[in-house]
Motif scaffolding. Structure first.
Motif, mmCIF file in Angstrom:
data_model
loop_
_atom_site.group_PDB
_atom_site.id
_atom_site.type_symbol
_atom_site.label_atom_id
_atom_site.label_comp_id
_atom_site.label_asym_id
_atom_site.label_seq_id
_atom_site.Cartn_x
_atom_site.Cartn_y
_atom_site.Cartn_z
ATOM 1 N N LYS A 1 -4.114 -6.195 -5.622
ATOM 2 C CA LYS A 1 -5.075 -5.795 -6.648
ATOM 3 C C LYS A 1 -5.290 -4.286 -6.635
ATOM 4 O O LYS A 1 -5.297 -3.646 -7.680
ATOM 5 C CB LYS A 1 -6.407 -6.531 -6.432
ATOM 6 C CG LYS A 1 -6.324 -8.001 -6.771
ATOM 7 C CD LYS A 1 -7.515 -8.814 -6.308
ATOM 8 C CE LYS A 1 -8.846 -8.254 -6.675
ATOM 9 N NZ LYS A 1 -9.965 -9.124 -6.275
ATOM 10 N N HIS A 2 -5.443 -3.716 -5.457
ATOM 11 C CA HIS A 2 -5.671 -2.280 -5.345
ATOM 12 C C HIS A 2 -4.484 -1.492 -5.885
ATOM 13 O O HIS A 2 -4.652 -0.490 -6.586
ATOM 14 C CB HIS A 2 -5.964 -1.901 -3.896
ATOM 15 C CG HIS A 2 -6.338 -0.472 -3.720
ATOM 16 N ND1 HIS A 2 -5.445 0.479 -3.267
ATOM 17 C CD2 HIS A 2 -7.487 0.190 -3.967
ATOM 18 C CE1 HIS A 2 -6.038 1.657 -3.239
ATOM 19 N NE2 HIS A 2 -7.275 1.515 -3.657
ATOM 20 N N ALA A 3 -3.278 -1.929 -5.563
ATOM 21 C CA ALA A 3 -2.083 -1.242 -6.064
ATOM 22 C C ALA A 3 -2.046 -1.272 -7.583
ATOM 23 O O ALA A 3 -1.796 -0.243 -8.229
ATOM 24 C CB ALA A 3 -0.817 -1.878 -5.484
ATOM 25 N N LEU B 1 -4.555 -1.640 -9.641
ATOM 26 C CA LEU B 1 -5.670 -0.842 -10.172
ATOM 27 C C LEU B 1 -5.404 0.655 -10.085
ATOM 28 O O LEU B 1 -5.927 1.428 -10.883
ATOM 29 C CB LEU B 1 -6.969 -1.191 -9.439
ATOM 30 C CG LEU B 1 -7.549 -2.564 -9.779
ATOM 31 C CD1 LEU B 1 -8.672 -2.926 -8.815
ATOM 32 C CD2 LEU B 1 -8.041 -2.602 -11.224
ATOM 33 N N ARG B 2 -4.550 1.076 -9.146
ATOM 34 C CA ARG B 2 -4.229 2.497 -9.064
ATOM 35 C C ARG B 2 -2.981 2.861 -9.861
ATOM 36 O O ARG B 2 -2.462 3.971 -9.773
ATOM 37 C CB ARG B 2 -4.146 2.989 -7.621
ATOM 38 C CG ARG B 2 -3.149 2.360 -6.735
ATOM 39 C CD ARG B 2 -3.297 2.844 -5.279
ATOM 40 N NE ARG B 2 -2.515 2.053 -4.380
ATOM 41 C CZ ARG B 2 -1.212 2.224 -4.152
ATOM 42 N NH1 ARG B 2 -0.564 3.175 -4.747
ATOM 43 N NH2 ARG B 2 -0.569 1.424 -3.327
ATOM 44 N N THR C 1 0.815 -1.214 0.000
ATOM 45 C CA THR C 1 0.000 0.000 0.000
ATOM 46 C C THR C 1 0.850 1.265 0.000
ATOM 47 O O THR C 1 0.382 2.322 -0.427
ATOM 48 C CB THR C 1 -0.980 0.027 1.194
ATOM 49 O OG1 THR C 1 -0.256 -0.092 2.410
ATOM 50 C CG2 THR C 1 -1.993 -1.109 1.082
ATOM 51 N N ALA D 1 -5.954 -8.342 -1.657
ATOM 52 C CA ALA D 1 -6.662 -7.076 -1.901
ATOM 53 C C ALA D 1 -5.680 -5.928 -2.099
ATOM 54 O O ALA D 1 -5.878 -5.082 -2.980
ATOM 55 C CB ALA D 1 -7.613 -6.771 -0.739
ATOM 56 N N ALA D 2 -4.611 -5.893 -1.311
ATOM 57 C CA ALA D 2 -3.618 -4.821 -1.456
ATOM 58 C C ALA D 2 -2.924 -4.906 -2.811
ATOM 59 O O ALA D 2 -2.705 -3.871 -3.462
ATOM 60 C CB ALA D 2 -2.596 -4.901 -0.326
ATOM 61 N N ALA E 1 -6.794 -7.663 -12.410
ATOM 62 C CA ALA E 1 -6.598 -6.332 -11.817
ATOM 63 C C ALA E 1 -5.346 -5.643 -12.358
ATOM 64 O O ALA E 1 -5.126 -4.467 -12.088
ATOM 65 C CB ALA E 1 -6.510 -6.450 -10.295
ATOM 66 N N ASP F 1 -6.130 -10.106 2.752
ATOM 67 C CA ASP F 1 -5.712 -8.705 2.850
ATOM 68 C C ASP F 1 -4.575 -8.398 1.882
ATOM 69 O O ASP F 1 -4.569 -7.356 1.225
ATOM 70 C CB ASP F 1 -5.274 -8.365 4.280
ATOM 71 C CG ASP F 1 -6.433 -8.397 5.266
ATOM 72 O OD1 ASP F 1 -7.584 -8.176 4.838
ATOM 73 O OD2 ASP F 1 -6.178 -8.644 6.456
#
Length: 183
Positions: free
Chosen positions: A53-55, A57-58, A29, A50-51, A89, A47
């Motif tokens: 994938k989120h990274a 995606l951003r 993150t 999810a981190a 992602a 967790d």
């Protein structure tokens, strides 16, 4: 001599929190441009998934380098069950084909390098005693980047969907993932 900051992150079953998972979650993150990680085993908790994938995606360049050589069949097999979701992602996954790869490292942007014993799996996060050195040192991060670039050059990117894998992987990978809490 240049002073560099180093954080030693020790994890193990005596810890009240899952420090290994929290270390990886925080590293992922914190990344803004790049998060590259190498580990022989990939059975992360939700967790960390999810981190990652989120990274991606951003817009972070997220790459996971895993060994293609099997030494423990269940974790190797379980890893496949994560790939489609992560790749959708934008996470890039590589299999190192130059022999058994046992390094546990991560790179955050161009400034932070993590080196140690913690695999990207629940066993390292919660069951084993592990240690990672997180170095806030751009020169060391650049050296690690060079090493990882050489390893990526000796790797094959995983692009095949689970549905297109060999029948053994399609059938057994989801079953192996059921054992994720102890792998």
């Amino acid at each position: 001599a240049v002073n560099q900051s180093v954080l030693i992150a020790a994890t193990g079953p005596g810890e009240p929190t899952a420090n290994g998972s929290m270390l990886y979650f925080s590293a992922i993150t914190a990344s803004k441009e790049r998060f590259w990680v190498a580990s022989p085993y990939f059975v992360p908790d939700l967790d960390v998934v999810a981190a990652l994938k989120h990274a991606a995606l951003r817009g972070v360049d997220v790459r996971i380098l895993l060994t293609d050589t099997i030494d423990h069949y269940l974790p190797w097999l379980a890893a496949f069950s994560y790939f489609d979701d992560l790749r959708q992602a934008g996470v890039r996954i590589y299999r190192y084909s130059g022999g058994f790869m046992h390094q546990k490292v991560f790179l955050i942007d161009a400034a932070v390098a993590g080196v140690g014993t913690t695999n990207l799996d629940n066993r390292s996060f919660r069951l084993n005693f592990e240690t990672m050195a997180v170095m806030f040192a751009p020169a060391l991060a650049q050296q690690l980047r060079g090493i990882l670039e050489q390893d990526f050059a000796k790797s094959v990117e995983v692009t095949q969907l689970m549905a297109d894998q060999k029948w053994q992987i399609r059938l057994l990978s989801p079953i192996a993932r059921l054992f994720a809490p102890i792998l």
